[in-house]
Structures are given as structure tokens and as C-alpha cells.
Design an enzyme around this catalytic site. Structure first.
Site, PDB file in Angstrom:
ATOM      1  N   SER A 150      -9.672 -14.418  -0.006  1.00 51.63           N
ATOM      2  CA  SER A 150      -9.812 -12.978  -0.198  1.00 51.63           C
ATOM      3  C   SER A 150     -11.152 -12.612  -0.813  1.00 51.63           C
ATOM      4  CB  SER A 150      -8.697 -12.465  -1.106  1.00 51.63           C
ATOM      5  OG  SER A 150      -8.913 -11.098  -1.365  1.00 51.63           O
ATOM      6  N   HIS A 177       0.844  -1.202   0.000  1.00 47.42           N
ATOM      7  CA  HIS A 177       0.000   0.000   0.000  1.00 47.42           C
ATOM      8  C   HIS A 177       0.882   1.257   0.000  1.00 47.42           C
ATOM      9  CE1 HIS A 177      -2.755   2.984   1.904  1.00 47.42           C
ATOM     10  NE2 HIS A 177      -3.644   2.360   1.165  1.00 47.42           N
TER      11      HIS A 177
HETATM   12  C1  LIG Z   1      -6.369   0.376   3.199  1.00 46.96           C
HETATM   13  C2  LIG Z   1      -5.027  -0.133   3.387  1.00 46.96           C
HETATM   14  C3  LIG Z   1      -4.080   0.595   4.126  1.00 46.96           C
HETATM   15  C4  LIG Z   1      -4.320   1.986   4.634  1.00 46.96           C
HETATM   16  O1  LIG Z   1      -5.303   2.042   5.565  1.00 46.96           O
HETATM   17  P1  LIG Z   1      -5.984   3.442   5.956  1.00 46.96           P
HETATM   18  O2  LIG Z   1      -6.883   2.996   7.041  1.00 46.96           O
HETATM   19  O3  LIG Z   1      -6.663   3.941   4.733  1.00 46.96           O
HETATM   20  O4  LIG Z   1      -4.916   4.346   6.432  1.00 46.96           O
HETATM   21  C5  LIG Z   1      -2.836   0.026   4.330  1.00 46.96           C
HETATM   22  N1  LIG Z   1      -2.543  -1.185   3.837  1.00 46.96           N
HETATM   23  C6  LIG Z   1      -3.419  -1.909   3.122  1.00 46.96           C
HETATM   24  C7  LIG Z   1      -3.020  -3.261   2.622  1.00 46.96           C
HETATM   25  C8  LIG Z   1      -4.687  -1.398   2.868  1.00 46.96           C
HETATM   26  O5  LIG Z   1      -5.537  -2.122   2.122  1.00 46.96           O
END
Ligand SMILES: *Cc1c(COP(=O)(O)O)cnc(C)c1O
Length: 375
Positions: free
Chosen positions: A321, A121
Site C-alpha cells: 500500500s 468507505h
Molecule cells: C475513494 C474511495 C471510494 C469512493 O470513490 P469515489 O471515486 O470518490 O466515488 C470508495 N472506496 C474506497 C476504498 C475509496 O478509497
């Protein structure tokens, strides 16, 4: 862009409310569960709640919900088979949890190199930037899992440097899960004992504990984990949970006399409402109901995938998933259904609130869209 009418603020708010209510049913590409009822909590808006400080310690400021925060931490850490010496707190979301993980990892290993995958991410790249860390981006296998071979090669190139691994426990785009056991085997083969493993389990972190994984996720197998609260559980305010071990977090703890508490969270003032929200979400249902909700998401994804395939749409899912992948449709489709695109693929996520009828309608639309786009 239209200007908001602030002279008649009530009707302006009502208009926004109606618009949101309409949009809600067309969000298919993003993981936020919209099925919840926290109306019982509305009276807590009377207080200027603030969970400042370490939720595991008493603080001088008593308008907090630390006992609820602790209870949520306990519930989630039990899902990860860890009963003692857990430390954790409720974050503002997955990003903060990843930043905290990287911050703690670097505090243990200031010279550590962060290994993350090309499908991590974007919050991971941001945390690397914020902490001015050295890093190495590893490519992914066709399903979105990290390339273990390349990971090993890159670690060997920097063999004298400590290793900080950012493992994806369900990538955002394809829901691929990096195998912690394989990663640990690599580290052990290379005789590396100076390492830190942080798991980014934003969305899948509350699904996988309810699946029959060959090796269940266990907090004793890694150093920290970040899970989102507003994704699978659903919350009107973004939130998440960060978990680690007491002896791991000790490295970044500072005692602050002014609040009579430990400071080891990124934010000082912290949300007092989100612990109540997550606590309600957990205790409004039985454990088995919770488990069914998580499992049903996957059943629904398999339904969507199979129906797409039957209708001539190339679709696939990763095991465990609720993310269904298919070829990127037209821009109108992406906008209408809030589908998430990435390069030449796109996905929908079968969250608990997504009804089967909506999946059917979306697939009808995809079929029409595909017919239109044939050259
Ligand atoms: C959504 C997501 C994040 C970030 O989360 P937020 O709550 O939007 O800060 C981080 N890692 C993964 C794998 C995600 O899907």
C-alpha cells in the site's frame, strides 16, 4: 467567502487557474494522481458525447465512445485474469461502482444481509441506505483488515440468510486488504452457497495486479469489483470502472427500445470523455511502464515511512500500500499539506506525482510540528 467577479469572466478564470496550480503541489493526503497529459483530447469537447446504454451493445445514438470504453474494460479485466464473459462499464467513480455492486447483489439475493467493515468507505453505508438493505458492520483488526472471526460469528447469527460481502481491497484510511480466500473459506465452512462478493478496490485496484501477491486477485473469485480511474491513473474528471460477469449482470438488464440498448447502468446518460481519458492513460505507456508507476508508489511509501521513523515519527504502512500512517499532526499541518485525518491517526498517500523532495519537506515540517506540540 469572496464573490466571483463575473463581469470580467476571463480574468476570474485565470485567477482560479493560478490558485489551483499553486495548490496542486501541496496535496499529500488524497489518492488522486496529478501526473497526466490528456491535451490530445481537447478537440473532443466539440461533441455532445453520450455513452448512454450498455457499452457492450450497439445503440441508436452514435455520438459515443463505446469502443474505447470496451477496450478499457478489457484491459482492466485482463489485470484480474478474466478473459471471457466479462461485463463492465465506466462509472463516475468508486461510489457508483459500489452502489452497482450492492444493487446487483441484492437483485440476486433480495433477503441478503450486507456484511461490511467499520473501515469501509462511506459510499458503502450510503449504498446500503439507498438500497434499503439489511446490513451488519464488522469491526477491524489493528491494521484495518476485517475481523474474520467476528464476520463468521455474525454470519452464523443469520445463518439462514444469503450473504453479501463488501470486501475492501485496500481501505481508504490504512490500505488494508481483506483476504478473499479466507472469506471464501468461512463461507465454505458454513456451507453457504447463496452469497455474493463485491470488492471495493477504488485506489489499490490498479496497484495490486502489479504486486506479487501470494494469490493474485482473480475476477473468478468474486462477483464484482469497483475501481476508481481518477485515483491511481489520474483524470481531470472523476471516473471509475465496474466489472462483473455476464451471467451476474443479466439479473438487472432491461432492454430499452428507445435507445436500442440494454439498461444496466445507474446513470442513463453517461460520460463519453472519461473512456477516452482512461484509454489514453492506458495506451500512452507500455504495460511495463504502467507496472513501474504502480510499484514505485509503494517504494516511495516505504521511503517516507522509514524516513519518518528515523526522525522519531511513529509511522507505518500496510503491505502493498502507498498509504503512510502516522499520528495526527496539528491542524495547520493538516491544512497546509491537505493531510487526511481519522480519529487519532492521519495519512499521506505517495501518488505517482508526489516527488521525493515534497516528502522530505513534509517530514521536515512534521518534525518541527512535533517539537512545537510537545507538552
Ligand atoms: C475513494 C474511495 C471510494 C469512493 O470513490 P469515489 O471515486 O470518490 O466515488 C470508495 N472506496 C474506497 C476504498 C475509496 O478509497
Amino acid at each position: 467567502m469572496e464573490n466571483l467577479d463575473f463581469t470580467n469572466y476571463r480574468s476570474t478564470l485565470e485567477k482560479k487557474y493560478a490558485e489551483l496550480k499553486k495548490n496542486k503541489d501541496f496535496i499529500t493526503g488524497y489518492p488522486g494522481n496529478q501526473n497526466f497529459d490528456y491535451s490530445i483530447l481537447s478537440k473532443f469537447f466539440e461533441f455532445a458525447l453520450n455513452n448512454i446504454g450498455d457499452p457492450l451493445l450497439q445503440s441508436n445514438f452514435t455520438l459515443n465512445t463505446h469502443e474505447f470504453e470496451r477496450d478499457v474494460i478489457t484491459f482492466i479485466s485482463n489485470l484480474y485474469k478474466k478473459e471471457n464473459d466479462v461485463w463492465g462499464y465506466i462509472t463516475n467513480g468508486g461510489t457508483e461502482g459500489n452502489l452497482t455492486g450492492i444493487h446487483i447483489g441484492r437483485s440476486h439475493y433480495p433477503e441478503g444481509i450486507i456484511y461490511f467493515s467499520a473501515h469501509s468507505h462511506y459510499s458503502v453505508a450510503k449504498a446500503i441506505e439507498l438500497t434499503r438493505s439489511k446490513s451488519s458492520c464488522i469491526s477491524v483488526l489493528p491494521n484495518g483488515e476485517i475481523s474474520y472471526l467476528e464476520l463468521k460469528e455474525k454470519i452464523i447469527e443469520n445463518i439462514n440468510q444469503p450473504v453479501i460481502i463488501l470486501a475492501n481491497i485496500g481501505t481508504t484510511m490504512t490500505g488494508a486488504i481483506d483476504d478473499i480466500q479466507t472469506i471464501k473459506e468461512i463461507l465454505s465452512d458454513l456451507n453457504i452457497s447463496n452469497y455474493y462478493i463485491h470488492c471495493d478496490a477504488a485506489f489499490h485496484g490498479l496497484i495490486l495486479p502489479f504486486c506479487n501477491l501470494p494469490t493474485p486477485l482473480n475476477l473468478n473469485d468474486f462477483h464484482s469489483i469497483s475501481v476508481s480511474g481518477h485515483k491511481l491513473i489520474g483524470s481531470p474528471i472523476p471516473c471509475g470502472v465496474f466489472l462483473t460477469h455476464q451471467n451476474v449482470v443479466d439479473k438487472i438488464k432491461h432492454y430499452i427500445e428507445y435507445i436500442k440498448s440494454g439498461d444496466c447502468t445507474i446513470s442513463g446518460s453517461r460520460n463519453g470523455i472519461t473512456p477516452l481519458i482512461l484509454w489514453c492513460a492506458i495506451h500512452q505507456k507500455t504495460y511495463d511502464e504502467f507496472k513501474n508507476i504502480a510499484q514505485e508508489c509503494i517504494v516511495k511509501a516505504e521511503y517516507a515511512r522509514d524516513k519518518m521513523l528515523l526522525n522519531g515519527i511513529q509511522a507505518w504502512t500496510n503491505q502493498y500500500s502507498p498509504i503512510v500512517l502516522f499520528k495526527k499532526p496539528s491542524n495547520e499541518m493538516i491544512k497546509k499539506w491537505s493531510i487526511a485525518p481519522y480519529e487519532n491517526i492521519s495519512h499521506i498517500i505517495t501518488t505517482p506525482n508526489l516527488p521525493y523532495e515534497t516528502i522530505d519537506k513534509l517530514i521536515d515540517d512534521l518534525v518541527l510540528d512535533k517539537a512545537k506540540s510537545v507538552d
